[in-house]
Design an enzyme around this catalytic site. Sequence first.
Site, PDB file in Angstrom:
ATOM      1  N   LYS A   1       9.880  50.225 -85.425  1.00  0.00           N
ATOM      2  CA  LYS A   1      11.297  49.953 -85.165  1.00  0.00           C
ATOM      3  C   LYS A   1      12.231  50.721 -86.002  1.00  0.00           C
ATOM      4  CE  LYS A   1      11.771  46.751 -88.320  1.00  0.00           C
ATOM      5  NZ  LYS A   1      13.072  46.546 -89.440  1.00  0.00           N
TER       6      LYS A   1
ATOM      7  N   ASN B   1      17.771  51.263 -92.370  1.00  0.00           N
ATOM      8  CA  ASN B   1      17.393  52.458 -91.531  1.00  0.00           C
ATOM      9  C   ASN B   1      18.405  53.082 -90.710  1.00  0.00           C
ATOM     10  OD1 ASN B   1      14.121  52.820 -92.063  1.00  0.00           O
ATOM     11  ND2 ASN B   1      14.672  50.500 -91.758  1.00  0.00           N
TER      12      ASN B   1
ATOM     13  N   SER C   1      11.571  41.054-106.103  1.00  0.00           N
ATOM     14  CA  SER C   1      12.711  40.277-106.488  1.00  0.00           C
ATOM     15  C   SER C   1      13.956  41.143-105.805  1.00  0.00           C
ATOM     16  CB  SER C   1      13.293  40.121-107.811  1.00  0.00           C
ATOM     17  OG  SER C   1      13.352  41.541-108.466  1.00  0.00           O
TER      18      SER C   1
END
Length: 368
Positions: free
Chosen positions: A211, A276, A30
């Site tokens: 990535k 990130n 969730s």
Amino acid sequence: MKRMKSSSSMTNLLGAHQESAEMKVTVFGSGSFGMAMATLVARNGFDVVVLTRREEVAEGINKDRRNPTHLKEFLLPENLKATTDAVEALRGTSFIVHCIPLQSTKSFLESMKDKIEPGVPIVSTSKGLHTETLEMMHEIIPNALGRPQPVAFLSGPTFAQDIMANTPSGAVLASEDIMMSRKLAHLFSGPTMRVYPSEDVIGVQVGGALKNVIAILAGVAEGLGLGINAVALLVTRGCREMNRLAVAMGGQEHTMNGLAGIGDLMLTCLGGLSRNKRVGIELGRGKNLEQVLKERAESLQGVAEGVATTPAAVKLATRYRIPTPIMFMANRLLKGEDDAANLLKDMMEAPMLDDVSLEMEFQAMKYW
């Protein structure tokens, strides 16, 4: 991994959209992306049940049609419910969307294996590499369940907030059975979402994992105030390293040049909502990694998978003998072996090789 064939029951299960009202979808998780996936599928007419471990989240979704902890500004569809009861969540489900962070997936699925029917397809959105085993999700899922399971992997440039806001987005959905990919892709596709089927399970997962490593360094460059030229340099050369390693592992170069590769890389490295990149920005501004991660955990900002993926990516590059100096630089930074400014200086002073095709690079590596 053996190819999972589509059965006639699978064909019936994943039929046309007009059957959606009769189908139930279970979403594991969730958090922000779990809610985005649940909302996306619910908007396509499927009854969706989100499995959460928080009672207050289930209550908020069911009573107020809002998740009180993630993306709470968005009103949820009426056909989206939540529960903390795994048996209830999985009863009669047609397929599962797995949005649990990769590093937590093994223990989570091990606790669920007796509740998940062996024939129910699992669509994984989890990205990364297991820090210790270097496994990806196509290995983790059957190992955790102790059996083969129909699986597919969704990846691409898709921020959860933009999906919730119904802005145009695109992704790739890969399974070793292309017919399964095509049918599952239609379940996620809609007026503002394009999902392209693929058989490249390795490439789609590697792109989604690596990535995040490059995005941390893109954030570091921004945090240091180095300007967009430096970010573009890091992202472009980082993309080259992603391609090298993905192809060496069995992925396809065309996948890395598409949404699951360079598309996701651009979003994560340049987009303001990137977890990130945000970690990298804070590192570039002088904070240490422990401090950054503690602050993120306390504010429920979500997991930045690149932190755990970076050391695993370096180990894989070593295993496959693929030169990935930018990923090695990211690893040194996260381990505290050097500061960002010195590492970027080292990168700028490194020897420059000819800019050639990926095929020529692999030919040259025979002599390295």
